[in-house]
Design an enzyme around this catalytic site. Structure first.
Site, mmCIF file in Angstrom:
data_model
loop_
_atom_site.group_PDB
_atom_site.id
_atom_site.type_symbol
_atom_site.label_atom_id
_atom_site.label_comp_id
_atom_site.label_asym_id
_atom_site.label_seq_id
_atom_site.Cartn_x
_atom_site.Cartn_y
_atom_site.Cartn_z
ATOM 1 N N LYS A 227 9.176 0.229 4.807
ATOM 2 C CA LYS A 227 8.558 1.508 4.456
ATOM 3 C C LYS A 227 9.589 2.400 3.800
ATOM 4 O O LYS A 227 10.646 2.691 4.376
ATOM 5 C CB LYS A 227 7.984 2.174 5.704
ATOM 6 C CG LYS A 227 7.187 3.438 5.433
ATOM 7 C CD LYS A 227 6.518 3.961 6.700
ATOM 8 C CE LYS A 227 5.629 5.156 6.419
ATOM 9 N NZ LYS A 227 4.928 5.637 7.652
ATOM 10 N N GLY B 72 0.840 -1.191 0.000
ATOM 11 C CA GLY B 72 0.000 0.000 0.000
ATOM 12 C C GLY B 72 0.869 1.233 0.000
ATOM 13 O O GLY B 72 2.069 1.176 0.302
ATOM 14 N N ASP C 120 -1.856 11.560 15.035
ATOM 15 C CA ASP C 120 -2.604 11.195 13.824
ATOM 16 C C ASP C 120 -3.372 9.894 14.019
ATOM 17 O O ASP C 120 -3.402 9.048 13.132
ATOM 18 C CB ASP C 120 -1.655 11.083 12.633
ATOM 19 C CG ASP C 120 -2.384 11.186 11.292
ATOM 20 O OD1 ASP C 120 -3.509 11.735 11.265
ATOM 21 O OD2 ASP C 120 -1.832 10.727 10.280
ATOM 22 N N VAL D 131 4.671 1.070 1.411
ATOM 23 C CA VAL D 131 5.065 -0.051 2.271
ATOM 24 C C VAL D 131 5.156 -1.308 1.409
ATOM 25 O O VAL D 131 4.213 -1.640 0.658
ATOM 26 C CB VAL D 131 4.057 -0.243 3.418
ATOM 27 C CG1 VAL D 131 4.456 -1.447 4.277
ATOM 28 C CG2 VAL D 131 3.966 1.010 4.281
ATOM 29 N N GLY E 234 0.832 5.811 0.465
ATOM 30 C CA GLY E 234 0.170 7.046 0.821
ATOM 31 C C GLY E 234 0.750 8.185 0.025
ATOM 32 O O GLY E 234 1.375 7.986 -1.024
#
Length: 533
Positions: free
Chosen positions: A43, A21, A141, A28, A23
């Site tokens: 990551k 996935g 977050d 990652v 962002g």
């Protein structure tokens, strides 16, 4: 900068397998650690973040934050390396445990969690926050997108924007976080506190039960205005005890000093029954759609602070039962942060001997007066019901009780409710005969009205009697087996009536003793209905 592909080996040890996935700033990968022969998650930064010093620093800070934590509900960091690039620069690499499960945001896109599952998940997140705060780390977050559902519970991810309690935001007037779960002090640029994570946890609790964020809008500005100016929406939960409903409202307090600590939240949410876990649903579930902008981590300008009416607005919105179980707020500060409220037992009251003597005398006078009134009432009743003297016959006078109709005339489209006779506390068993118990409460209100407006105002008493009659109708409609919407209908009406009694007490329309008596009795009805559900 070298673009990683499947098969790329980093630091002569981590072979990339497939991307899991990505962002806005990082991706990652699943990878294989050849040194320890185990799967790991790697990551890497990508895009502008890979070449910007701030992006590299962010990943390094995440590695440092995770390295300071050792908790079963926090992702375990294995390694941090700086991968040399052909152009002489380096790429920061964070290596963590590989988690197999479903992202909480993806799960909630399919619908809300069961209330018990939501409570378990948030209790586990609270323990993770407790550990982070003890280590001096603020996550900043917390949101469903940073929570992973596993077979044995949940894990908190992504400490990329976490900061130490002693740190301050690097840029004045700029804030970073996810608007859907950001506390007011973050949105207005006043900085993050441990209480800011607790506010976000309140948002996540609501999100888990309702299936969406507490404040929604087409634009980010609409979501932010909700956090800054609107009271938190009621938690749509019918099976949770009142103390958890009140805890949610306290987590969502606008003022960080009014929020509980993460340890307090974990303690209240902790299950006392058999252990439960929140796992991922069966495979084949539909993937989540495009996330609204307010659900993404972003950097934005700070908003103007809201007007200083936090506490008044919150007090006005709190339901009665939540006010009774309110965590006392504390205004003093420790280590630069507002002291957090805790659940403390009320201090014992001390009375002087003179006050006790006066109270005893007052009780004796009231008892004597009550006995006199009762005996005079019995004499009047005997006179009214005895046979007339010899030679006197005739029908009762037009205004005597015998000539009044037993039920009022019905009006088309309405339900006639017989006025209850004055009486004492209800004697029926709320579990075996809830309708009889509610009728006893209506009669009891007549007794309160007879004691005068200091006990209860007549109009207020009649309104409460009408509401009790409405609850009776819902109970009768739901008998004998309360299920589904019929159970929720009764629960909603009981909760609304509890809140109304509390509001009437605040407005001096009902005395303290009468309000607490009716609230306790009504709570017994609610508990009895829940036991049948």
């Amino acid at each position: 900068m070298e673009s990683p592909t499947p098969g790329t080996v980093i630091a002569e040890r981590y072979r990339l397998t497939q991307p899991l996935g990505s962002g806005s700033s990082a991706v990652v990968w699943e990878a294989h650690d050849s040194s320890l022969d185990r799967p790991v998650a790697v990551k890497l930064l990508h895009g502008g973040a890979a070449t910007h010093p701030a992006g590299r620093e962010q990943l390094r800070r995440e590695a440092l934050a995770l390295a300071r934590l050792s908790h079963p509900r926090v992702t375990t960091v294995f390694d941090y390396v700086e991968w040399p690039q052909p152009d002489g620069s380096f790429q920061p690499v964070l290596v963590t445990e590989l988690l197999t499960g479903l992202n909480l945001e993806e799960r909630l896109a399919q619908g809300p969690l069961m209330e018990n599952d939501a409570r378990v998940a948030c209790q586990q997140l609270a323990t993770a926050l407790e550990a982070a705060h003890k280590a001096g780390i603020i996550h900043r977050d917390l949101k469903p997108g940073n929570v992973m559902l596993l077979s044995d519970g949940v894990k908190l991810l992504d400490f990329g924007i976490a900061q130490a309690s002693s740190d301050t935001d690097a840029t004045t007037g700029v804030v970073i976080g996810t608007p859907s779960c950001m506390a007011p002090e973050q949105l207005t640029g006043r900085g993050a506190l441990p209480a800011s994570d607790v506010y976000a946890l309140g948002c996540v609790l609501y999100w888990c039960i309702a299936g969406h964020a507490p404040f929604q809008g087409v634009t980010v500005d609409q979501v932010v205005r909700g956090h800054l100016h609107l009271p938190p929406p009621p938690l749509p939960a019918y099976g949770l005890p009142p103390q958890i409903l009140g805890l949610y409202r306290q987590c969502m307090a606008k003022n960080p000093a009014d929020r509980p600590t993460a340890a307090t939240v974990a303690g209240v949410l902790e299950l006392r029954s058999a252990a439960a876990t929140v796992g991922a649903p069966a495979s084949g579930a539909a993937p989540a759609g495009e996330r609204p902008p307010a659900n993404r981590t972003m950097v934005m300008q700070a908003y103007d602070p809201p007007p200083p009416t936090y506490k008044a607005e919150q007090e006005q919105q709190l339901p009665y039962m939540a006010r009774r179980m309110r965590i006392p707020s504390q205004s003093d500060e420790s280590d630069g942060y507002p002291a957090q409220p805790v659940f403390d037992a009320p201090a014992p009251r001390r009375y002087s001997w003179l006050v006790l003597v006066m109270v005893a005398l007052l009780v004796a006078v009231i008892a004597a007066a009550g006995t006199a009134i009762f005996m005079s009432g019995r004499d009047a009743e005997k006179k009214a019901t005895s046979s007339p003297p010899p030679g006197i016959t005739g029908s009762p006078a037009p205004n005597t009780p015998a000539s009044l109709p037993t039920t009022p005339p019905s009006v088309p489209g309405t339900t006639a409710v017989s006025p209850p006779a004055a009486g004492g506390p209800p004697t029926a068993d709320p579990s075996a005969d809830p309708i009889g118990y509610l009728e006893g409460m209506r009669r009891q209100i007549d007794g309160f009205i007879a004691q005068g407006p200091d006990t209860i105002e007549p109009n207020t008493g009649r309104d409460l009697q009408n509401s009790l009659a409405d609850v009776e109708q819902s109970v009768q409609a739901g008998q004998p087996d309360f299920k589904g919407h019929k159970l929720r209908d009764v629960q909603n009406k009981v909760d609304d009536l509890l809140s109304r009694i509390g509001d009437d007490e605040d407005q001096k329309k009902i005395g303290h003793t009468a309000a607490h008596t009716l609230s306790d009795e009504l709570q017994q009805v609610g508990d009895a209905i829940d036991s049948h559900g």
